[in-house]
Enzyme design. Sequence first.
Site, PDB file in Angstrom:
ATOM      1  N   ASP A 199      38.397  19.294   2.697  1.00  0.00           N
ATOM      2  CA  ASP A 199      39.357  18.624   1.939  1.00  0.00           C
ATOM      3  C   ASP A 199      40.793  19.061   2.348  1.00  0.00           C
ATOM      4  O   ASP A 199      41.678  18.093   2.096  1.00  0.00           O
ATOM      5  CB  ASP A 199      39.414  19.264   0.348  1.00  0.00           C
ATOM      6  CG  ASP A 199      37.967  18.993   0.169  1.00  0.00           C
ATOM      7  OD1 ASP A 199      37.467  17.887  -0.037  1.00  0.00           O
ATOM      8  OD2 ASP A 199      37.688  19.781  -0.851  1.00  0.00           O
ATOM      9  N   ASP A 204      37.472  15.689  -5.150  1.00  0.00           N
ATOM     10  CA  ASP A 204      36.344  16.344  -4.196  1.00  0.00           C
ATOM     11  C   ASP A 204      35.173  16.425  -5.388  1.00  0.00           C
ATOM     12  O   ASP A 204      35.510  16.844  -6.447  1.00  0.00           O
ATOM     13  CB  ASP A 204      36.694  17.392  -3.491  1.00  0.00           C
ATOM     14  CG  ASP A 204      35.427  18.190  -2.681  1.00  0.00           C
ATOM     15  OD1 ASP A 204      34.679  17.514  -2.325  1.00  0.00           O
ATOM     16  OD2 ASP A 204      35.434  19.451  -3.168  1.00  0.00           O
TER      17      ASP A 204
HETATM   18  P1  ADP Z   1      31.399  17.197  -0.160  1.00  0.00           P
HETATM   19  O1  ADP Z   1      32.553  16.140   0.296  1.00  0.00           O
HETATM   20  O2  ADP Z   1      30.803  16.820  -1.523  1.00  0.00           O
HETATM   21  O3  ADP Z   1      32.244  18.500  -0.588  1.00  0.00           O
HETATM   22  P2  ADP Z   1      30.918  17.647   2.735  1.00  0.00           P
HETATM   23  O4  ADP Z   1      31.529  16.758   3.161  1.00  0.00           O
HETATM   24  O5  ADP Z   1      30.850  19.097   2.796  1.00  0.00           O
HETATM   25  O6  ADP Z   1      30.595  17.523   0.976  1.00  0.00           O
HETATM   26  O7  ADP Z   1      29.243  17.641   3.105  1.00  0.00           O
HETATM   27  C1  ADP Z   1      28.616  15.973   3.138  1.00  0.00           C
HETATM   28  C2  ADP Z   1      27.521  16.330   3.495  1.00  0.00           C
HETATM   29  O8  ADP Z   1      27.050  16.545   4.622  1.00  0.00           O
HETATM   30  C3  ADP Z   1      26.481  17.205   2.489  1.00  0.00           C
HETATM   31  O9  ADP Z   1      26.125  16.635   1.337  1.00  0.00           O
HETATM   32  C4  ADP Z   1      25.346  17.398   3.471  1.00  0.00           C
HETATM   33  O10 ADP Z   1      24.338  16.714   3.110  1.00  0.00           O
HETATM   34  C5  ADP Z   1      25.853  17.464   4.732  1.00  0.00           C
HETATM   35  N1  ADP Z   1      26.341  18.933   5.306  1.00  0.00           N
HETATM   36  C6  ADP Z   1      27.559  19.195   5.606  1.00  0.00           C
HETATM   37  N2  ADP Z   1      27.574  20.502   5.938  1.00  0.00           N
HETATM   38  C7  ADP Z   1      26.257  20.874   5.948  1.00  0.00           C
HETATM   39  C8  ADP Z   1      25.577  22.220   6.208  1.00  0.00           C
HETATM   40  N3  ADP Z   1      26.498  23.227   6.758  1.00  0.00           N
HETATM   41  N4  ADP Z   1      24.448  22.016   6.219  1.00  0.00           N
HETATM   42  C9  ADP Z   1      23.777  20.881   5.475  1.00  0.00           C
HETATM   43  N5  ADP Z   1      24.094  19.977   5.348  1.00  0.00           N
HETATM   44  C10 ADP Z   1      25.453  19.762   5.323  1.00  0.00           C
HETATM   45 MG    MG Z   2      34.057  20.508  -1.721  1.00  0.00          MG
END
Ligand code: ADP
Ligand code: MG
Length: 286
Positions: free
Chosen positions: A235, A38
Amino acid sequence: ATPTAIMVGTGLGAQHGILVKNAEALERAEKLGVLAVDKTGTLTEGRPEVTDVHPAPAVDRDQLLAWAAALESASGHPLARAIVAAAGRVPTAQAVDTVPGRGVRGSVEGRAVQVGSPAFLREAGVEVPTAEAEALAAQGRTLVAVAVDGRFAGLIGVADPVRSTSVAAVARLQRAGIEVVMLTGDHPATARAVAEAVGIAHFEAGVLPADKAQAVRALAAGGRRVGMAGDGINDAPALAAAEVSFAIGTGADVAVAAADITLMCSDLNGVADAVELSRATLAKIR
Ligand code: ADP
Ligand code: MG
């Protein structure tokens, strides 16, 4: 391996901050061929800060942050904490709905507000200016877009520094013969900037939590043994789909619960340590 050797390996791991929940997983770690990781909180520090606030024309900067923060105060996402910290005022939101890997929507001061990835807003029919989003993402910024009453209200750029240990840890894994693949829900341009910074050639961006698990299974289709390392609630499905799963110890409880091995050192050096431990443990037995 004999149960005794594995017990010794497990004990040795614990002394070095590698908490093995599933002893067979330690055996399976020996022949890891590919490791899915991740991005947020695993390769990066997971302590993002707001660096850019770009309101749409006729939208006030502080008002934009207040709308976003109102919804984000209901979310446990690292991005949410950054936005709440940057806002001067955090109004109360109603009817808040959190969409994992996407963002949050709800009602703030009588307006329908939506906060999240540009893709999340576009799916709802909101026009998000592409050039502005791409420019921020190319700098490695994570994008949080805001819409009010169905119209684009602004973009917030969030920077999450790469962990100082990530470059060396990725190189160590690669030297151990393990391909490292980054899976992230983030925007492709943001993903590319981070992957390049840490020396990862293969990455998949815009991946929703359920699709991370599918991506892990696809990597296994080549017959290689697949590991997954992550820290977030999002994840957990991918951790469960991997043959050997690693949770970053400072991550979400759900991730720790889903993983075979928990890493107290909070970075990917822990995975390299676990693979070495596995190889040493099994070599002693043969
Ligand atoms: P990663 O896989 O990098 O851990 P996430 O799957 O949690 O990221 O989130 C993917 C995308 O969705 C983020 O880059 C953001 O743009 C958006 N996102 C997710 N959760 C939020 C939130 N609570 N507030 C704002 N944007 C969010
Ligand atoms: Mg993460």
